[in-house]
Motif scaffolding. Structure first.
Motif, PDB file in Angstrom:
ATOM      1  N   GLU A   1       0.806  -1.223   0.000  1.00  0.00           N
ATOM      2  CA  GLU A   1       0.000   0.000   0.000  1.00  0.00           C
ATOM      3  C   GLU A   1       0.841   1.276   0.000  1.00  0.00           C
ATOM      4  OE1 GLU A   1      -2.579   0.456   3.312  1.00  0.00           O
ATOM      5  OE2 GLU A   1      -0.985   0.480   4.802  1.00  0.00           O
TER       6      GLU A   1
ATOM      7  N   LYS B   1      -4.914   5.612 -12.742  1.00  0.00           N
ATOM      8  CA  LYS B   1      -4.503   5.179 -11.411  1.00  0.00           C
ATOM      9  C   LYS B   1      -5.684   5.117 -10.453  1.00  0.00           C
ATOM     10  CE  LYS B   1       0.384   6.195 -11.323  1.00  0.00           C
ATOM     11  NZ  LYS B   1       1.497   6.809 -10.547  1.00  0.00           N
ATOM     12  N   LYS B   2      -6.455   6.166 -10.408  1.00  0.00           N
ATOM     13  CA  LYS B   2      -7.623   6.144  -9.529  1.00  0.00           C
ATOM     14  C   LYS B   2      -8.599   7.249  -9.919  1.00  0.00           C
ATOM     15  CE  LYS B   2      -7.024   7.069  -5.165  1.00  0.00           C
ATOM     16  NZ  LYS B   2      -6.625   6.854  -3.759  1.00  0.00           N
TER      17      LYS B   2
ATOM     18  N   SER C   1      -9.749   1.890 -11.029  1.00  0.00           N
ATOM     19  CA  SER C   1      -8.405   1.920 -11.609  1.00  0.00           C
ATOM     20  C   SER C   1      -8.354   0.968 -12.795  1.00  0.00           C
ATOM     21  CB  SER C   1      -7.353   1.498 -10.577  1.00  0.00           C
ATOM     22  OG  SER C   1      -7.384   2.343  -9.442  1.00  0.00           O
TER      23      SER C   1
ATOM     24  N   GLU D   1      -6.406   0.597  -6.821  1.00  0.00           N
ATOM     25  CA  GLU D   1      -5.089   0.451  -7.453  1.00  0.00           C
ATOM     26  C   GLU D   1      -4.378  -0.834  -7.049  1.00  0.00           C
ATOM     27  OE1 GLU D   1      -2.759   4.408  -8.091  1.00  0.00           O
ATOM     28  OE2 GLU D   1      -4.073   4.697  -6.354  1.00  0.00           O
ATOM     29  N   PRO D   2      -4.201  -1.100  -5.747  1.00  0.00           N
ATOM     30  CA  PRO D   2      -3.506  -2.337  -5.378  1.00  0.00           C
ATOM     31  C   PRO D   2      -4.241  -3.594  -5.824  1.00  0.00           C
ATOM     32  CG  PRO D   2      -4.394  -1.248  -3.422  1.00  0.00           C
ATOM     33  CD  PRO D   2      -4.497  -0.275  -4.544  1.00  0.00           C
TER      34      PRO D   2
ATOM     35  N   ALA E   1      -5.615   2.133   0.493  1.00  0.00           N
ATOM     36  CA  ALA E   1      -6.036   2.167  -0.915  1.00  0.00           C
ATOM     37  C   ALA E   1      -6.667   0.832  -1.286  1.00  0.00           C
ATOM     38  CB  ALA E   1      -4.849   2.482  -1.816  1.00  0.00           C
TER      39      ALA E   1
ATOM     40  N   GLN F   1       3.000   2.076  -1.986  1.00  0.00           N
ATOM     41  CA  GLN F   1       3.237   2.493  -3.369  1.00  0.00           C
ATOM     42  C   GLN F   1       2.157   3.462  -3.871  1.00  0.00           C
ATOM     43  OE1 GLN F   1       3.824  -0.796  -6.091  1.00  0.00           O
ATOM     44  NE2 GLN F   1       4.613  -2.113  -4.472  1.00  0.00           N
ATOM     45  N   PHE F   2       1.036   3.553  -3.134  1.00  0.00           N
ATOM     46  CA  PHE F   2      -0.110   4.295  -3.639  1.00  0.00           C
ATOM     47  C   PHE F   2      -0.517   5.427  -2.697  1.00  0.00           C
ATOM     48  CE2 PHE F   2      -0.412  -0.213  -4.739  1.00  0.00           C
ATOM     49  CZ  PHE F   2      -0.356  -0.139  -6.121  1.00  0.00           C
ATOM     50  N   GLU F   3      -1.079   6.471  -3.302  1.00  0.00           N
ATOM     51  CA  GLU F   3      -1.678   7.520  -2.493  1.00  0.00           C
ATOM     52  C   GLU F   3      -2.954   6.979  -1.871  1.00  0.00           C
ATOM     53  OE1 GLU F   3      -2.368  11.174  -4.447  1.00  0.00           O
ATOM     54  OE2 GLU F   3      -0.334  11.355  -5.252  1.00  0.00           O
TER      55      GLU F   3
ATOM     56  N   TYR G   1      -5.606  -1.095 -15.122  1.00  0.00           N
ATOM     57  CA  TYR G   1      -4.215  -1.524 -15.334  1.00  0.00           C
ATOM     58  C   TYR G   1      -4.141  -2.279 -16.653  1.00  0.00           C
ATOM     59  CZ  TYR G   1       0.437  -3.384 -14.350  1.00  0.00           C
ATOM     60  OH  TYR G   1       1.780  -3.687 -14.409  1.00  0.00           O
TER      61      TYR G   1
END
Length: 327
Positions: free
Chosen positions: A272, A308-309, A318, A292-293, A289, A274-276, A320
């Motif tokens: 987590e 991303k979000k 998100s 994203e994850p 988050a 890695q993400f805002e 990917y």
């Protein structure tokens, strides 16, 4: 492939048991009066077939081809959704690919049965007989969806007829497939074109409790439209374990016929940072988050986030895009 074997004679039922020994994930149906082991014993063949036809991905009939044609004629709908159907003789000498040879996998099933049971596969589709590949078969090998069955048929007919058909692919056949324009240099006025859609878009989802389905669907469609993406390229949806029974997500999965993969909060905690994230979300469910994850963890991990979000009326989404080449 989930398979059913259908028999209406004692000899066929015994032959079906031989197939069970060679082919896994297979159910044998026999008539009750023969009392054959390892089978579901039917009182009425037609009634049982009608009730179970769409429950299996493939059907193996050990009986006369004429009987099979009459029995399945009221059950079949379209080549893109019909299950595979093959027909065998009781002596296990021949296996005929009868229905859904390409998309349903009947040709491959016939060849597989032929190899494992020393039978002669009988395949009559022109592309296979001539050693040429059909567009729908190509789509399967590339794990891509067809733009149109009609367009696929038109291009396949050119291939079978020996016409020149060019296959335009990215540098790596398993790569992104994100071409947005094509230039064709040809002196032909009419050119048949069909598009294949790679299933390489992983959709991560988060939402407040009891979010209305219409809102989730709206943000999905609008985000795809904004990014010039096709919904046919969705690989699957993903969300956190606490949202596993969120009705809107389950309905989305059902409507688009794509899996909803559930990610544990324990796994999210490991990445987590890695993400805002959100302090409120962290306090509420234990992770900062979600969308994203979840998208990243259920993907190949080789690709990029297209979105991303996106936040919209209580939904986070998100996208990917899986890629297998360096850019």
């Amino acid at each position: 492939m989930k398979l059913a074997i259908w028999t209406v004679t004692r000899g066929a039922g015994l032959a079906g048991n031989k197939i069970l020994e060679k082919i896994s994930n297979t159910t044998l149906f026999t008539l009750k009066k023969f009392n054959i082991d390892n089978s579901i014993q039917m009182e009425n063949f037609t009634k049982t077939l009608n009730e179970n036809f769409n429950e299996f991905q493939g059907h193996i009939f050990i009986m006369a081809t004429g009987i099979v044609v009459r029995k399945i004629s009221i059950l079949i709908k379209s080549k893109d959704i019909d299950p595979a159907v093959v027909v065998l003789d009781e002596g296990l000498n021949f296996v005929i690919s009868l229905l859904s040879g390409h998309l349903g996998g009947a040709n491959e099933l016939a060849e597989n049965l032929g190899e494992k049971l020393n039978m002669t596969p009988i395949i009559t589709t022109s592309s296979d007989v001539t050693g040429k590949i059909a567009v729908d078969t190509l789509g399967q090998k590339l794990k891509s969806n067809l733009e149109s069955l009609e367009k696929a048929k038109n291009v396949t007919s050119l291939i079978v007829d020996g016409k020149e058909v060019e296959l335009i692919l990215p540098k790596n056949i398993n790569s992104t497939g994100k071409v947005e324009g094509v230039i064709i240099n040809s002196n032909r006025e009419k050119i048949e074109i069909v598009q294949l859609y790679p299933e390489n878009l992983v959709i991560g989802l988060g939402a407040r409790k009891d979010i209305p389905y219409e809102i989730v669907k709206e943000i999905l469609k609008e985000t795809f439209k904004k990014n010039n993406l096709s919904l046919k390229s969705i690989k699957h949806f993903a969300t956190v374990d606490i949202k596993a029974k969120e009705k809107a997500f389950l309905q989305l999965s059902e409507e688009f016929q794509k899996k909803l993969i559930i990610v544990s909060r324990k796994d999210i905690l490991e990445i987590e940072e890695q993400f805002e994230g959100s302090d409120f979300v962290k306090k509420t469910i234990g992770v900062r988050a979600v969308s994203e994850p979840c998208a990243l963890l259920t993907s190949t991990g080789k690709g990029i986030f297209i979105e991303k979000k996106i936040k919209y009326k209580g939904v986070t989404l998100s996208i990917y895009e899986e890629r297998n080449i360096d850019e």
